[in-house]
Design an enzyme around this catalytic site. Structure first.
Site, PDB file in Angstrom:
ATOM      1  N   TYR A   1       1.296  -1.177  -0.410  1.00 10.37           N
ATOM      2  CA  TYR A   1      -0.382  -0.223   0.119  1.00 10.37           C
ATOM      3  C   TYR A   1       0.807   1.388   0.163  1.00 10.37           C
ATOM      4  O   TYR A   1       2.150   1.293   0.636  1.00 10.37           O
ATOM      5  CB  TYR A   1      -1.107  -0.173   1.297  1.00 10.37           C
ATOM      6  CG  TYR A   1      -1.571   1.504   1.772  1.00 10.37           C
ATOM      7  CD1 TYR A   1      -2.573   1.448   0.749  1.00 10.37           C
ATOM      8  CD2 TYR A   1      -1.258   2.267   2.505  1.00 10.37           C
ATOM      9  CE1 TYR A   1      -3.648   2.205   0.618  1.00 10.37           C
ATOM     10  CE2 TYR A   1      -2.174   2.916   2.712  1.00 10.37           C
ATOM     11  CZ  TYR A   1      -3.490   3.429   1.582  1.00 10.37           C
ATOM     12  OH  TYR A   1      -4.004   4.330   1.945  1.00 10.37           O
TER      13      TYR A   1
ATOM     14  N   ASP B   1       9.189   2.524  -1.076  1.00  4.04           N
ATOM     15  CA  ASP B   1       9.111   3.771   0.274  1.00  4.04           C
ATOM     16  C   ASP B   1       8.838   2.587   1.857  1.00  4.04           C
ATOM     17  O   ASP B   1       8.624   1.888   2.226  1.00  4.04           O
ATOM     18  CB  ASP B   1       7.081   2.290  -0.408  1.00  4.04           C
ATOM     19  CG  ASP B   1       5.710   4.226   0.715  1.00  4.04           C
ATOM     20  OD1 ASP B   1       6.022   4.370   1.585  1.00  4.04           O
ATOM     21  OD2 ASP B   1       5.146   3.172  -0.331  1.00  4.04           O
TER      22      ASP B   1
ATOM     23  N   LYS C   1       5.199   9.259   8.554  1.00  5.50           N
ATOM     24  CA  LYS C   1       5.002   8.528   9.805  1.00  5.50           C
ATOM     25  C   LYS C   1       5.928   9.271  10.598  1.00  5.50           C
ATOM     26  O   LYS C   1       5.973  10.213  11.426  1.00  5.50           O
ATOM     27  CB  LYS C   1       4.775   7.571  10.295  1.00  5.50           C
ATOM     28  CG  LYS C   1       3.512   6.811   9.041  1.00  5.50           C
ATOM     29  CD  LYS C   1       3.060   5.173   9.028  1.00  5.50           C
ATOM     30  CE  LYS C   1       2.451   4.590   8.059  1.00  5.50           C
ATOM     31  NZ  LYS C   1       0.613   5.312   8.736  1.00  5.50           N
TER      32      LYS C   1
HETATM   33  N1  HOZ Z   1      -2.837   3.989   5.745  1.00  3.97           N
HETATM   34  C1  HOZ Z   1      -2.791   3.811   7.510  1.00  3.97           C
HETATM   35  C2  HOZ Z   1      -2.381   2.642   7.701  1.00  3.97           C
HETATM   36  N2  HOZ Z   1      -1.960   1.176   7.108  1.00  3.97           N
HETATM   37  C3  HOZ Z   1      -4.369   4.100   8.445  1.00  3.97           C
HETATM   38  C4  HOZ Z   1      -4.091   5.734   8.772  1.00  3.97           C
HETATM   39  C5  HOZ Z   1      -5.740   5.835   9.709  1.00  3.97           C
HETATM   40  O1  HOZ Z   1      -6.168   5.064   9.572  1.00  3.97           O
HETATM   41  O2  HOZ Z   1      -5.207   6.468  10.546  1.00  3.97           O
END
Ligand code: HOZ
Length: 439
Positions: free
Chosen positions: A156, A251, A279
């Site tokens: 992802y 990534d 992050k």
């Molecule tokens: N994209 C995030 C997990 N892989 C989740 C982000 C969220 O929902 O806070």
């Protein structure tokens, strides 16, 4: 732990205040949330509404305390509300929250990133991991003059149109790996391959090599649960992209500053051409970054012609949080401690699942880890997809009832912080033992 969440009465769902808050939110926002991963869609029930977080703990609005294993889905490696990060944020905010003009603090953070991440000679700060991957792809296409991109099923890379194909994370969790709204045109230049499949990769380059602008991958996948790469696979990705003049993008939104200070590329000794970050690099504030070799990054406007911009890019408050976080990680690296705790947690969960007779495997890299409800070693999406999601949902709620907050999907890695202790890990293992036996 002295919390209502640990009371003996089984609580099959969220507390009454969270239930009411979710009803209200559902009338106001799609699905009641601002990001689907947090809606508990894969485990059923109502999401817990959070009041505050401190160190390794989350507190919900019903007064329950949980040992937190999502850490905001990755950023909180120092634990929540770290005093030095909070004071950096408040000091910056007191000087104004956005200028739309350059600051010296941006260069400080850029220096910290460049010093840490082997592949990055120049960097651009953006607002999220999605923005970072979207921009890196555009630069790769601009730099090579080619269109095609390779990605891997179950990886992802944010909600970028051309990468929202066979996507992991909430897209996989909620059964929408290929989102409506992504036009065939946006996705037609995306080739989807199977992670860790070296012959498949070789074959794709044999067929399309000279058209491939970029190959993007998570060097440890966090978005189909924690899935490790083989060295053969990473080396093949490096060799084939070099041979064909394509750009290799790691990534490292999840793995950057987590599986090692310099990310997975430091851990595995494989250096891509470009890297995307998010992050941890923002210390819990909205900040992402992309970078790479200077000759590639010099394609970005205004040094070059590839357009990418943002009013809040390099925002002073986000930069302060990120910079303080990286400084603290550098001054006092938690990585050996995190690795020891991960070993302890992995062994304990493995024992708990074995003694409960539950078919499983455990995968980990640094402070990211997954207990898969599947006996096969999970090395790609087809295997991840065979996990027992229903058992996972019961495990999740059982642990919530024990005061342990795990990711609400089999397809998200768990994360913990330097504030987690051996005692907390042992408490988690004890709770897992109890829950798994009851499944
Ligand atoms: N994209 C995030 C997990 N892989 C989740 C982000 C969220 O929902 O806070």
């Amino acid at each position: 732990m002295n919390s209502p969440a640990n009371s003996s009465a089984a609580r099959p769902s969220a507390g009454p205040k969270s239930v009411a808050a979710f009803q209200r939110a559902s009338a106001l926002m799609p699905g009641g949330v601002n990001s689907p991963a947090r809606a508990f869609g894969a485990v059923g029930g109502t999401p817990l509404f959070i009041e505050r977080a401190e160190g390794p703990y989350l507190y919900d609005i019903d007064g329950n305390r949980y040992i937190d294993y999502i850490g905001s889905w990755g950023p909180m490696i120092l634990g929540h509300a770290h005093p030095e990060v909070i004071s950096a944020i408040t000091e910056a905010a007191a000087k104004g929250t956005s200028y739309g003009a350059p600051t010296e603090a941006e260069s400080r953070l850029a220096e910290q990133i460049i010093e840490a991440v082997p592949s990055i000679e120049k960097v651009r700060l953006v607002n999220s991991g999605t923005e970072a991957t979207m921009s890196a792809l555009r630069v790769a296409r601009g730099a090579t003059g080619r269109k095609k991109v390779i990605k891997f099923a179950g990886n992802y890379h944010g909600h970028v149109d051309s990468l929202l194909v066979a996507a992991g994370s909430a897209a996989a969790t909620l059964g929408a790996p290929d989102s409506p709204g992504v036009t065939p045109g946006a996705a037609e230049d995306t080739l989807v391959l199977s992670y860790n499949d070296v012959p498949g990769l070789q074959n794709a380059f044999d067929q399309h090599g000279d058209d491939i602008a970029a190959l993007i991958l998570e060097p440890v996948v966090g978005n189909m649960g924690c899935v490790l790469p083989t060295m053969e696979f990473l080396n093949a990705a490096r060799d084939l992209t070099s041979k064909h003049g394509s750009i290799l993008i790691f990534d490292e939104v999840m793995t950057g500053f987590r599986v090692a200070y310099g990310g997975a590329q430091e851990r595995f000794g494989v250096t891509p051409d470009m890297t995307t970050l998010g992050k941890i690099v923002g210390g819990g504030m909205p900040l992402g970054a992309y970078g790479g070799r200077a000759e590639i990054m010099n394609q970005v406007l205004p040094a070059g012609k590839v357009f990418q911009a943002g009013t809040l890019s390099g925002n002073p408050v986000a930069v302060a949080a990120g910079s303080a976080t990286l400084r603290l990680l550098k001054e006092n690296p938690p990585y050996e401690q995190l690795e020891r705790l991960a070993d302890r947690l992995a062994d304990g969960l493995d024992r708990a699942a074995t003694s409960a007779g539950m078919a499983h495997t455990v995968a980990k890299a640094g402070a990211m880890l997954t207990l898969f409800f599947n006996p096969e070693p999970v090395d790609c999406w087809d295997v991840a997809d065979r996990c027992d999601r229903e058992a996972f949902g019961r495990y999740f709620w059982g642990l919530i009832n024990e005061g342990i907050y795990m990711p609400c999907s089999q397809f998200e890695a768990l994360f913990f912080s330097q504030q987690h202790t051996e005692a907390m890990i042992d408490e988690t293992i004890g709770a897992a033992e109890k829950v798994l036996k009851s499944l």
